[in-house]
Design a protein around this motif. Sequence first.
Motif: not given
Lengths: 206, 206
Positions: B3, B5-6, B8
């Motif tokens: 996964y 670039k989720i 923060n």
Amino acid sequence: MRYHKIANETIRRLPIYLRGMLFLSEQNRKTISSQNLADIVGINSWQIRKDFSYFGDFGKPGVGYIVEKLIRHIKKILKLDKEHKTALIGVGNLGRALLAYPGFGPYGFNIVAAFDNDPAKIGKKIENINVEDVSRLPALSKRKVDLAIIAVPRDAAQEVADVLVEAGVKGILKFSPHHIEVPKKIKVISIDIATDLARLPYYMSA
Amino acid sequence: MRYHKIANETIRRLPIYLRGMLFLSEQNRKTISSQNLADIVGINSWQIRKDFSYFGDFGKPGVGYIVEKLIRHIKKILKLDKEHKTALIGVGNLGRALLAYPGFGPYGFNIVAAFDNDPAKIGKKIENINVEDVSRLPALSKRKVDLAIIAVPRDAAQEVADVLVEAGVKGILKFSPHHIEVPKKIKVISIDIATDLARLPYYMSA
């Protein structure tokens, strides 16, 4: 001056900005740019500017934010511009750690009373606070305490909360994720250490 | 499956969703709507749907989210799908409270070692954990501990962190807002109780 409809997420970040500004104030910094504040608190500068835009802009072009002014404003918004007398219920390991914690002062929190149900603790002085019998909790209403920190075992939390609400406490901080029932006008915040710890592995390299 | 670039802020909320789902699982609930999950965790349902959209949609129209599937996915994303051996440094009041805290288990955190520099504590067993001399911290590298919780006085935190990093620890949880210097690849999370408490008065009725 009243502020309306500030998003909960903004309210969550304001104390973080305040902590950063208090740190800067200690170092006698007069002004700070949103980018520098971002570096200190670990939140994007666009997010900071957006959050501040909710309640007017504290920045001056080319100068940045004026530290003391921003501190005053944030404290006012968060209702931290006056002392909050706070009671601690439960003087076990966690409770003792809280009594010894020096970090509440700058925000105006003053732990003025501590309660436990253990006869071995009642009457003892811990960190200059006299530990009182928890059966005396209802008398809190006469002592202008508006905040309480619950540090009792999970099964006792609801009962303690009921008495606190009855005694006029308006805000409760607790340390278990388990739901407690309180009237709508009472605000409860939970600190759940496991939930904080749970986002750590995501960021850890393999 | 990876996964990318989720945000923060999404990662911060995932453990809260996970906690809610674990609660539902305990109650043998099979599915839940985003609205019901919203009610349980206190986060808007649109925010929940947006967060989940980062890594694919776990919901089925008319059915909602499948509890066990969602738990598995979130655990995988957060790297909580395996045990994390954890060391505790500092067995004062806060450290003892952490050793007694039952909430770490569901997330796979296992406190396997505790350290202190107090001769009166070293060698004692607290909550089934043997308290070791902090001078033995460097040997942690042989024990596959990847997480550490620092519960020492503020002035000792940096020194302890240095040794932990040297011993191969990849993530650190600490309880003071004061900055510690670590290499970029090491993740540090701070729990600052005062900052959490600081958003309580905003919500309190006058």
